[in-house]
Design a protein around this motif. Structure first.
Motif, PDB file in Angstrom:
ATOM      1  N   VAL A   1     -10.343 -29.109  -7.342  1.00 33.93           N
ATOM      2  CA  VAL A   1      -8.950 -29.023  -6.898  1.00 33.93           C
ATOM      3  C   VAL A   1      -8.527 -30.355  -6.297  1.00 33.93           C
ATOM      4  N   LYS A   2      -9.386 -30.949  -5.493  1.00 31.17           N
ATOM      5  CA  LYS A   2      -9.071 -32.243  -4.886  1.00 31.17           C
ATOM      6  C   LYS A   2      -8.871 -33.308  -5.961  1.00 31.17           C
ATOM      7  N   ALA A   3      -9.727 -33.319  -6.967  1.00 31.92           N
ATOM      8  CA  ALA A   3      -9.596 -34.291  -8.059  1.00 31.92           C
ATOM      9  C   ALA A   3      -8.304 -34.057  -8.851  1.00 31.92           C
ATOM     10  N   LEU A   4      -7.990 -32.803  -9.106  1.00 35.64           N
ATOM     11  CA  LEU A   4      -6.763 -32.469  -9.825  1.00 35.64           C
ATOM     12  C   LEU A   4      -5.531 -32.901  -9.031  1.00 35.64           C
ATOM     13  N   MET A   5      -5.548 -32.639  -7.724  1.00 34.71           N
ATOM     14  CA  MET A   5      -4.423 -33.031  -6.873  1.00 34.71           C
ATOM     15  C   MET A   5      -4.276 -34.555  -6.848  1.00 34.71           C
ATOM     16  N   LYS A   6      -5.372 -35.262  -6.825  1.00 37.18           N
ATOM     17  CA  LYS A   6      -5.321 -36.724  -6.805  1.00 37.18           C
ATOM     18  C   LYS A   6      -4.697 -37.260  -8.090  1.00 37.18           C
ATOM     19  N   LYS A   7      -5.000 -36.615  -9.211  1.00 36.01           N
ATOM     20  CA  LYS A   7      -4.440 -37.044 -10.498  1.00 36.01           C
ATOM     21  C   LYS A   7      -2.959 -36.692 -10.626  1.00 36.01           C
ATOM     22  N   GLU A   8      -2.584 -35.529 -10.128  1.00 42.20           N
ATOM     23  CA  GLU A   8      -1.236 -35.007 -10.367  1.00 42.20           C
ATOM     24  C   GLU A   8      -0.192 -35.454  -9.348  1.00 42.20           C
ATOM     25  N   LEU A   9      -0.608 -35.764  -8.126  1.00 43.33           N
ATOM     26  CA  LEU A   9       0.349 -36.137  -7.078  1.00 43.33           C
ATOM     27  C   LEU A   9       0.453 -37.647  -6.941  1.00 43.33           C
ATOM     28  N   LYS A  10       1.559 -38.087  -6.358  1.00 43.01           N
ATOM     29  CA  LYS A  10       1.655 -39.493  -5.976  1.00 43.01           C
ATOM     30  C   LYS A  10       0.598 -39.727  -4.900  1.00 43.01           C
ATOM     31  N   PHE A  11       0.150 -40.964  -4.771  1.00 42.01           N
ATOM     32  CA  PHE A  11      -0.923 -41.260  -3.831  1.00 42.01           C
ATOM     33  C   PHE A  11      -0.533 -40.898  -2.400  1.00 42.01           C
ATOM     34  N   SER A  12       0.703 -41.199  -2.006  1.00 40.34           N
ATOM     35  CA  SER A  12       1.142 -40.881  -0.638  1.00 40.34           C
ATOM     36  C   SER A  12       1.171 -39.367  -0.414  1.00 40.34           C
ATOM     37  N   SER A  13       1.585 -38.613  -1.428  1.00 40.66           N
ATOM     38  CA  SER A  13       1.594 -37.151  -1.313  1.00 40.66           C
ATOM     39  C   SER A  13       0.178 -36.608  -1.237  1.00 40.66           C
ATOM     40  N   TYR A  14      -0.716 -37.207  -2.022  1.00 37.47           N
ATOM     41  CA  TYR A  14      -2.115 -36.792  -1.993  1.00 37.47           C
ATOM     42  C   TYR A  14      -2.717 -37.047  -0.608  1.00 37.47           C
ATOM     43  N   LYS A  15      -2.437 -38.191  -0.002  1.00 33.99           N
ATOM     44  CA  LYS A  15      -2.955 -38.489   1.337  1.00 33.99           C
ATOM     45  C   LYS A  15      -2.442 -37.480   2.361  1.00 33.99           C
ATOM     46  N   LEU A  16      -1.154 -37.139   2.291  1.00 39.16           N
ATOM     47  CA  LEU A  16      -0.600 -36.135   3.202  1.00 39.16           C
ATOM     48  C   LEU A  16      -1.277 -34.780   3.000  1.00 39.16           C
ATOM     49  N   TRP A  17      -1.487 -34.412   1.748  1.00 37.74           N
ATOM     50  CA  TRP A  17      -2.129 -33.131   1.454  1.00 37.74           C
ATOM     51  C   TRP A  17      -3.554 -33.096   1.982  1.00 37.74           C
ATOM     52  N   ARG A  18      -4.320 -34.176   1.760  1.00 37.89           N
ATOM     53  CA  ARG A  18      -5.707 -34.221   2.237  1.00 37.89           C
ATOM     54  C   ARG A  18      -5.775 -34.122   3.761  1.00 37.89           C
ATOM     55  N   LYS A  19      -4.874 -34.831   4.445  1.00 36.62           N
ATOM     56  CA  LYS A  19      -4.838 -34.762   5.900  1.00 36.62           C
ATOM     57  C   LYS A  19      -4.527 -33.341   6.347  1.00 36.62           C
ATOM     58  N   ARG A  20      -3.607 -32.702   5.644  1.00 38.20           N
ATOM     59  CA  ARG A  20      -3.225 -31.328   5.968  1.00 38.20           C
ATOM     60  C   ARG A  20      -4.385 -30.356   5.737  1.00 38.20           C
ATOM     61  N   VAL A  21      -5.082 -30.516   4.637  1.00 37.54           N
ATOM     62  CA  VAL A  21      -6.198 -29.618   4.296  1.00 37.54           C
ATOM     63  C   VAL A  21      -7.341 -29.767   5.296  1.00 37.54           C
ATOM     64  N   GLU A  22      -7.634 -30.985   5.688  1.00 35.99           N
ATOM     65  CA  GLU A  22      -8.739 -31.214   6.625  1.00 35.99           C
ATOM     66  C   GLU A  22      -8.478 -30.567   7.979  1.00 35.99           C
TER      67      GLU A  22
ATOM     68  N   TRP B   1       2.361 -24.232 -16.583  1.00 40.96           N
ATOM     69  CA  TRP B   1       2.532 -23.199 -15.550  1.00 40.96           C
ATOM     70  C   TRP B   1       1.284 -23.117 -14.670  1.00 40.96           C
ATOM     71  N   GLU B   2       0.092 -23.163 -15.280  1.00 38.34           N
ATOM     72  CA  GLU B   2      -1.150 -23.082 -14.513  1.00 38.34           C
ATOM     73  C   GLU B   2      -1.311 -24.287 -13.590  1.00 38.34           C
ATOM     74  N   LEU B   3      -1.014 -25.491 -14.090  1.00 43.95           N
ATOM     75  CA  LEU B   3      -1.094 -26.681 -13.243  1.00 43.95           C
ATOM     76  C   LEU B   3      -0.140 -26.567 -12.063  1.00 43.95           C
ATOM     77  N   ASP B   4       1.066 -26.116 -12.339  1.00 46.59           N
ATOM     78  CA  ASP B   4       2.055 -25.950 -11.278  1.00 46.59           C
ATOM     79  C   ASP B   4       1.577 -24.934 -10.249  1.00 46.59           C
ATOM     80  N   ARG B   5       0.991 -23.847 -10.705  1.00 49.03           N
ATOM     81  CA  ARG B   5       0.510 -22.804  -9.798  1.00 49.03           C
ATOM     82  C   ARG B   5      -0.680 -23.277  -8.971  1.00 49.03           C
ATOM     83  N   ILE B   6      -1.585 -24.039  -9.562  1.00 48.68           N
ATOM     84  CA  ILE B   6      -2.731 -24.569  -8.821  1.00 48.68           C
ATOM     85  C   ILE B   6      -2.250 -25.493  -7.709  1.00 48.68           C
TER      86      ILE B   6
END
Length: 95
Positions: free
Chosen positions: A41-62, A11-16
């Motif tokens: 958070v960035k490291a956790l997202m990189k581990k938990e998401l697919k690489f393409s999803s992580y790239k989209l998220w990083r672009k969005r965050v920046e 639940w905590e991972l999902d919420r983060i």
């Protein structure tokens, strides 16, 4: 990371991850609730998401000024929508 991945419940991972995807939720809010820095958070997202999803998220965050408290426009002073208070079990909504 301050806590190991296994120290977080499912639940905590999902919420983060959910909070990291939300535009209005700052990294400070995630840090307050889960004791994770922005880099954690960035490291956790990189581990938990697919690489393409992580790239989209990083672009969005920046490109999202609301993710960083110091870049926020005046007047945006809440972590989430008003309705979430009645829906969520977050610590912040209980204040």
């Amino acid at each position: 990371m301050k806590r190991q991945k296994s120290a977080f419940s499912l639940w905590e991972l999902d919420r983060i991850i959910e909070m990291a995807w939300e535009d209005r939720t700052t990294f400070d809010a995630i840090s307050f609730q889960f004791n994770l820095s922005e880099s954690d958070v960035k490291a956790l997202m990189k581990k938990e998401l697919k690489f393409s999803s992580y790239k989209l998220w990083r672009k969005r965050v920046e490109n999202c000024p609301t993710k960083h408290l110091c870049k926020r426009i005046e007047g945006i002073d809440r972590f989430k929508i008003k309705l979430q208070r009645s829906i969520s079990n977050d610590k912040i909504s209980k204040r």
